[in-house]
Design a protein around this motif. Sequence first.
Motif, PDB file in Angstrom:
ATOM      1  N   ARG A 166       9.712   0.867  17.654  1.00  0.00           N
ATOM      2  CA  ARG A 166       9.278  -0.066  16.646  1.00  0.00           C
ATOM      3  C   ARG A 166       8.444   0.697  15.680  1.00  0.00           C
ATOM      4  NH1 ARG A 166       7.609  -3.246  20.957  1.00  0.00           N
ATOM      5  NH2 ARG A 166       5.378  -2.838  20.425  1.00  0.00           N
ATOM      6  N   MET A 167       7.340   1.507  15.965  1.00  0.00           N
ATOM      7  CA  MET A 167       6.507   2.150  14.966  1.00  0.00           C
ATOM      8  C   MET A 167       7.341   2.884  14.192  1.00  0.00           C
ATOM      9  SD  MET A 167       3.576   0.928  15.335  1.00  0.00           S
ATOM     10  CE  MET A 167       2.345   1.840  14.625  1.00  0.00           C
ATOM     11  N   SER A 168       8.218   3.871  14.621  1.00  0.00           N
ATOM     12  CA  SER A 168       9.180   4.759  13.816  1.00  0.00           C
ATOM     13  C   SER A 168      10.133   3.824  12.825  1.00  0.00           C
ATOM     14  CB  SER A 168      10.276   5.600  14.711  1.00  0.00           C
ATOM     15  OG  SER A 168      11.193   6.183  13.938  1.00  0.00           O
ATOM     16  N   LEU A 169      10.599   2.879  13.272  1.00  0.00           N
ATOM     17  CA  LEU A 169      11.290   1.934  12.491  1.00  0.00           C
ATOM     18  C   LEU A 169      10.345   1.429  11.312  1.00  0.00           C
ATOM     19  CD1 LEU A 169      13.768   0.104  14.647  1.00  0.00           C
ATOM     20  CD2 LEU A 169      14.240   1.542  12.952  1.00  0.00           C
ATOM     21  N   LEU A 170       9.343   0.793  11.621  1.00  0.00           N
ATOM     22  CA  LEU A 170       8.143   0.232  10.626  1.00  0.00           C
ATOM     23  C   LEU A 170       7.760   1.227   9.666  1.00  0.00           C
ATOM     24  CD1 LEU A 170       6.006  -1.968  13.062  1.00  0.00           C
ATOM     25  CD2 LEU A 170       7.705  -2.761  11.453  1.00  0.00           C
ATOM     26  N   ARG A 171       7.772   2.543   9.984  1.00  0.00           N
ATOM     27  CA  ARG A 171       7.240   3.605   8.896  1.00  0.00           C
ATOM     28  C   ARG A 171       8.590   3.790   7.863  1.00  0.00           C
ATOM     29  NH1 ARG A 171       4.156   5.199  13.453  1.00  0.00           N
ATOM     30  NH2 ARG A 171       2.066   5.529  13.204  1.00  0.00           N
ATOM     31  N   GLN A 172       9.617   3.767   8.313  1.00  0.00           N
ATOM     32  CA  GLN A 172      10.739   4.165   7.362  1.00  0.00           C
ATOM     33  C   GLN A 172      11.112   2.842   6.737  1.00  0.00           C
ATOM     34  OE1 GLN A 172      14.104   5.906   9.538  1.00  0.00           O
ATOM     35  NE2 GLN A 172      12.736   6.418  11.041  1.00  0.00           N
ATOM     36  N   ALA A 173      10.554   1.582   7.029  1.00  0.00           N
ATOM     37  CA  ALA A 173      10.686   0.321   6.592  1.00  0.00           C
ATOM     38  C   ALA A 173      10.248   0.111   5.174  1.00  0.00           C
ATOM     39  CB  ALA A 173      10.694  -0.716   7.524  1.00  0.00           C
ATOM     40  N   ASP A 174      10.654  -0.994   4.525  1.00  0.00           N
ATOM     41  CA  ASP A 174       9.978  -1.570   3.456  1.00  0.00           C
ATOM     42  C   ASP A 174      10.188  -2.925   3.353  1.00  0.00           C
ATOM     43  OD1 ASP A 174       8.971   0.542   1.601  1.00  0.00           O
ATOM     44  OD2 ASP A 174      10.981   1.147   1.163  1.00  0.00           O
ATOM     45  N   TYR A 175       9.489  -3.667   2.634  1.00  0.00           N
ATOM     46  CA  TYR A 175       9.240  -5.191   2.539  1.00  0.00           C
ATOM     47  C   TYR A 175      10.066  -5.425   1.255  1.00  0.00           C
ATOM     48  CZ  TYR A 175       7.863  -9.771   1.884  1.00  0.00           C
ATOM     49  OH  TYR A 175       7.936 -11.284   1.717  1.00  0.00           O
ATOM     50  N   LYS A 195       0.913  -1.240   0.063  1.00  0.00           N
ATOM     51  CA  LYS A 195      -0.172   0.034   0.046  1.00  0.00           C
ATOM     52  C   LYS A 195       0.889   1.230   0.071  1.00  0.00           C
ATOM     53  CE  LYS A 195      -3.706  -2.268   3.003  1.00  0.00           C
ATOM     54  NZ  LYS A 195      -4.302  -2.189   3.860  1.00  0.00           N
ATOM     55  N   LYS A 196       2.041   1.202   0.625  1.00  0.00           N
ATOM     56  CA  LYS A 196       2.869   2.524   0.400  1.00  0.00           C
ATOM     57  C   LYS A 196       3.062   3.184  -0.803  1.00  0.00           C
ATOM     58  CE  LYS A 196       6.813   3.214   3.537  1.00  0.00           C
ATOM     59  NZ  LYS A 196       8.009   2.623   4.029  1.00  0.00           N
ATOM     60  N   ALA A 197       3.490   2.150  -1.770  1.00  0.00           N
ATOM     61  CA  ALA A 197       3.383   2.856  -3.234  1.00  0.00           C
ATOM     62  C   ALA A 197       2.489   3.588  -3.736  1.00  0.00           C
ATOM     63  CB  ALA A 197       3.869   1.677  -4.098  1.00  0.00           C
ATOM     64  N   THR A 198       1.208   3.200  -3.352  1.00  0.00           N
ATOM     65  CA  THR A 198      -0.024   3.922  -4.073  1.00  0.00           C
ATOM     66  C   THR A 198      -0.685   4.907  -3.026  1.00  0.00           C
ATOM     67  OG1 THR A 198      -1.331   1.923  -3.624  1.00  0.00           O
ATOM     68  CG2 THR A 198      -0.470   2.407  -5.636  1.00  0.00           C
ATOM     69  N   ASN A 199      -0.610   4.222  -1.617  1.00  0.00           N
ATOM     70  CA  ASN A 199      -1.664   5.189  -0.546  1.00  0.00           C
ATOM     71  C   ASN A 199      -0.966   4.978   0.608  1.00  0.00           C
ATOM     72  OD1 ASN A 199      -3.214   6.763   0.749  1.00  0.00           O
ATOM     73  ND2 ASN A 199      -5.006   5.663  -0.302  1.00  0.00           N
ATOM     74  N   PRO A 200       0.112   5.717   0.872  1.00  0.00           N
ATOM     75  CA  PRO A 200       0.853   5.557   2.289  1.00  0.00           C
ATOM     76  C   PRO A 200       0.025   5.670   3.433  1.00  0.00           C
ATOM     77  CG  PRO A 200       2.016   7.132   0.837  1.00  0.00           C
ATOM     78  CD  PRO A 200       0.799   6.777   0.034  1.00  0.00           C
ATOM     79  N   ASP A 201      -0.811   6.394   3.365  1.00  0.00           N
ATOM     80  CA  ASP A 201      -1.663   6.712   4.803  1.00  0.00           C
ATOM     81  C   ASP A 201      -2.436   5.626   4.965  1.00  0.00           C
ATOM     82  OD1 ASP A 201      -0.697   9.510   4.659  1.00  0.00           O
ATOM     83  OD2 ASP A 201      -2.399  10.336   3.479  1.00  0.00           O
ATOM     84  N   LYS A 202      -2.727   4.660   4.004  1.00  0.00           N
ATOM     85  CA  LYS A 202      -3.643   3.442   4.297  1.00  0.00           C
ATOM     86  C   LYS A 202      -2.764   2.316   4.898  1.00  0.00           C
ATOM     87  CE  LYS A 202      -7.315   5.062   2.745  1.00  0.00           C
ATOM     88  NZ  LYS A 202      -8.521   5.107   3.347  1.00  0.00           N
TER      89      LYS A 202
END
Length: 146
Positions: A58-67, A27-34
């Motif tokens: 954890r939340m800070s790292l997850l927001r910066q992360a990618d799969y 979802k990050k690619a098309t609608n990061p707020d979702k």
Amino acid sequence: MYNKPLGQNPHVLSEMDIQIIKAEYAKKATNPDKVDYEKIDKLVMRLKFFSKLSKSVRMSLLRQADYIYYESGSTIFKQGDYGDLMYVILRGSVNVRVKKRDFYGTIQNVIAAVLYDGTHFGELALMGTATQKKSKGETIVYFLDF
């Protein structure tokens, strides 16, 4: 006494868990707020690396992360490469190989460590490090203060 199937390790993510994480990060690619980082956090907090961190970290790292998915046998980076990423293994294993000279002077590619689910590597990249290869093959690490 325990409400889990035999043989299931509570510190390992299931295939379903991985699919949920993958779908959220897509979802990050098309609608990061979702992206539902709370949902991802509930899954990854079981892993060794994330279990040691506070929720805010954890939340800070997850927001910066990618799969990122790597095929078996892929090279993620090589000894001496510039590093600017940190990796946490959600599921699988990574062989850490280093080049060493054997008794006869031949350079061998030796497995120095094997890392598994929930472990991390490349963390020096998050500390603002830069690496530079010297002519003798030594690596110098510069720690930058920001």
